[in-house]
Design a protein around this motif. Structure first.
Motif, PDB file in Angstrom:
ATOM      1  N   GLN A  35       0.821  -1.213   0.000  1.00 56.08           N
ATOM      2  CA  GLN A  35       0.000   0.000   0.000  1.00 56.08           C
ATOM      3  C   GLN A  35       0.855   1.262   0.000  1.00 56.08           C
ATOM      4  OE1 GLN A  35      -2.114  -0.762   3.637  1.00 56.08           O
ATOM      5  NE2 GLN A  35      -3.831  -1.747   2.597  1.00 56.08           N
ATOM      6  N   SER A  36       2.144   1.099   0.233  1.00 57.52           N
ATOM      7  CA  SER A  36       3.027   2.245   0.406  1.00 57.52           C
ATOM      8  C   SER A  36       4.006   2.459  -0.744  1.00 57.52           C
ATOM      9  CB  SER A  36       3.825   2.075   1.708  1.00 57.52           C
ATOM     10  OG  SER A  36       2.950   1.932   2.806  1.00 57.52           O
ATOM     11  N   PHE A  37       4.277   1.418  -1.526  1.00 60.04           N
ATOM     12  CA  PHE A  37       5.283   1.503  -2.580  1.00 60.04           C
ATOM     13  C   PHE A  37       4.750   0.922  -3.877  1.00 60.04           C
ATOM     14  CE2 PHE A  37       7.518   1.307   1.470  1.00 60.04           C
ATOM     15  CZ  PHE A  37       8.339   2.423   1.376  1.00 60.04           C
ATOM     16  N   ARG A  38       5.247   1.437  -5.011  1.00 56.97           N
ATOM     17  CA  ARG A  38       4.804   0.928  -6.316  1.00 56.97           C
ATOM     18  C   ARG A  38       5.148  -0.537  -6.490  1.00 56.97           C
ATOM     19  NH1 ARG A  38       6.543   5.933  -7.420  1.00 56.97           N
ATOM     20  NH2 ARG A  38       8.602   5.317  -8.153  1.00 56.97           N
ATOM     21  N   ILE A  39       6.283  -0.957  -5.978  1.00 57.53           N
ATOM     22  CA  ILE A  39       6.684  -2.362  -6.048  1.00 57.53           C
ATOM     23  C   ILE A  39       6.762  -2.876  -4.614  1.00 57.53           C
ATOM     24  CG2 ILE A  39       8.461  -3.993  -6.770  1.00 57.53           C
ATOM     25  CD1 ILE A  39       9.251  -1.921  -8.933  1.00 57.53           C
ATOM     26  N   GLY A  40       5.730  -3.583  -4.195  1.00 58.54           N
ATOM     27  CA  GLY A  40       5.672  -4.087  -2.833  1.00 58.54           C
ATOM     28  C   GLY A  40       6.389  -5.417  -2.686  1.00 58.54           C
ATOM     29  N   TRP A  41       6.876  -5.657  -1.489  1.00 58.55           N
ATOM     30  CA  TRP A  41       7.492  -6.941  -1.170  1.00 58.55           C
ATOM     31  C   TRP A  41       6.416  -7.883  -0.669  1.00 58.55           C
ATOM     32  CZ3 TRP A  41      11.725  -4.351   2.290  1.00 58.55           C
ATOM     33  CH2 TRP A  41      12.589  -3.619   1.483  1.00 58.55           C
ATOM     34  N   ASP A  42       6.522  -9.165  -1.025  1.00 61.66           N
ATOM     35  CA  ASP A  42       5.518 -10.137  -0.596  1.00 61.66           C
ATOM     36  C   ASP A  42       5.876 -10.729   0.771  1.00 61.66           C
ATOM     37  OD1 ASP A  42       7.557 -11.970  -1.195  1.00 61.66           O
ATOM     38  OD2 ASP A  42       6.544 -12.776  -2.951  1.00 61.66           O
ATOM     39  N   ALA A  43       4.944 -11.501   1.329  1.00 58.36           N
ATOM     40  CA  ALA A  43       5.136 -12.086   2.665  1.00 58.36           C
ATOM     41  C   ALA A  43       6.373 -12.985   2.737  1.00 58.36           C
ATOM     42  CB  ALA A  43       3.881 -12.839   3.095  1.00 58.36           C
ATOM     43  N   PRO A  44       6.642 -13.849   1.730  1.00 57.15           N
ATOM     44  CA  PRO A  44       7.857 -14.659   1.817  1.00 57.15           C
ATOM     45  C   PRO A  44       9.137 -13.815   1.896  1.00 57.15           C
ATOM     46  CG  PRO A  44       6.363 -15.642   0.236  1.00 57.15           C
ATOM     47  CD  PRO A  44       5.780 -14.304   0.618  1.00 57.15           C
ATOM     48  N   GLU A  45       9.154 -12.665   1.216  1.00 64.89           N
ATOM     49  CA  GLU A  45      10.324 -11.786   1.298  1.00 64.89           C
ATOM     50  C   GLU A  45      10.474 -11.246   2.719  1.00 64.89           C
ATOM     51  OE1 GLU A  45      13.730  -9.586   0.105  1.00 64.89           O
ATOM     52  OE2 GLU A  45      12.736 -11.380  -0.609  1.00 64.89           O
ATOM     53  N   PHE A  46       9.364 -10.850   3.346  1.00 68.50           N
ATOM     54  CA  PHE A  46       9.429 -10.377   4.728  1.00 68.50           C
ATOM     55  C   PHE A  46       9.846 -11.502   5.672  1.00 68.50           C
ATOM     56  CE2 PHE A  46       7.197  -6.610   3.255  1.00 68.50           C
ATOM     57  CZ  PHE A  46       7.851  -5.634   3.980  1.00 68.50           C
ATOM     58  N   GLU A  47       9.353 -12.706   5.440  1.00 68.43           N
ATOM     59  CA  GLU A  47       9.774 -13.837   6.275  1.00 68.43           C
ATOM     60  C   GLU A  47      11.284 -14.041   6.190  1.00 68.43           C
ATOM     61  OE1 GLU A  47       7.438 -17.152   4.958  1.00 68.43           O
ATOM     62  OE2 GLU A  47       5.594 -16.350   5.837  1.00 68.43           O
ATOM     63  N   ARG A  48      11.825 -13.951   4.966  1.00 68.80           N
ATOM     64  CA  ARG A  48      13.263 -14.100   4.767  1.00 68.80           C
ATOM     65  C   ARG A  48      14.028 -12.996   5.492  1.00 68.80           C
ATOM     66  NH1 ARG A  48      17.234 -12.071   2.131  1.00 68.80           N
ATOM     67  NH2 ARG A  48      16.040 -10.563   0.950  1.00 68.80           N
ATOM     68  N   LEU A  49      13.567 -11.763   5.353  1.00 69.01           N
ATOM     69  CA  LEU A  49      14.247 -10.642   6.003  1.00 69.01           C
ATOM     70  C   LEU A  49      14.177 -10.741   7.521  1.00 69.01           C
ATOM     71  CD1 LEU A  49      13.063  -7.854   3.569  1.00 69.01           C
ATOM     72  CD2 LEU A  49      15.452  -8.477   4.004  1.00 69.01           C
ATOM     73  N   LEU A  50      13.020 -11.127   8.059  1.00 69.30           N
ATOM     74  CA  LEU A  50      12.862 -11.234   9.508  1.00 69.30           C
ATOM     75  C   LEU A  50      13.707 -12.365  10.086  1.00 69.30           C
ATOM     76  CD1 LEU A  50       9.022 -10.620   9.784  1.00 69.30           C
ATOM     77  CD2 LEU A  50      10.848  -9.041  10.458  1.00 69.30           C
TER      78      LEU A  50
END
Length: 165
Positions: A35-50
């Protein structure tokens, strides 16, 4: 905190709580990011980062156990850290949540021995630039054509730095 202190910090609604993000937050973080960026990161990307031991992520929630309203995600190796993303749900923007996340992250990083925080921001992102300037960041460089504007035009990335210790 008193209402005057909230006002000084730019916080208009003190009903938010801050906590460290966990893997169960990945879907909510992905939703706010998209909702904040033109190219959003998906949940798996956040899981990897976390899951990455070099990452730090704080979330702002509606009350101590409520829905996630925003987050700050950082990564780095002492003594330097980089802000990867800061985002707040559209319905709660303008309330000082992002500033509160940045200030809290800096306090935690300083306590852990970090000294410097870097970031890149699109030169046309006025709300982000205001946030970073109000929290003490200084422009130290520029990467021409690093981003694409909403119209597809090249846009520069501003490289910014702030010392925290």
């Amino acid at each position: 905190m008193t209402s005057r202190l909230f006002e000084l910090l730019g916080i208009t609604r003190p009903d938010t709580a801050l906590r460290t993000a966990c893997s169960a937050d990945a879907d909510a973080l992905a939703q706010i990011h998209s909702q904040s960026f033109r190219i959003g990161w998906d949940a798996p990307e956040f899981e990897r980062l976390l899951a990455n031991r070099l990452s730090r992520c704080l979330v702002a929630t509606e009350g101590p156990n409520g829905r996630i309203l925003g987050f700050i995600l950082l990564s780095g190796v002492s003594p330097e850290m980089e802000i990867l993303s800061v985002a707040v749900a559209p319905s709660r923007r303008g309330e000082g949540i992002a500033r509160r996340l940045v200030v809290a992250a800096f306090a935690e990083l300083a306590a852990q021995g970090f000294r410097t925080v870097f970031l890149e921001v699109e030169e046309g992102n006025a709300p982000a630039l205001r946030l970073y300037q109000h929290t003490g960041f200084q422009e130290i460089g520029r990467r021409s054509g690093y981003y694409r504007s909403a119209a597809g035009e090249p846009a520069a990335a501003l490289v910014m730095r702030r010392d925290i210790a």
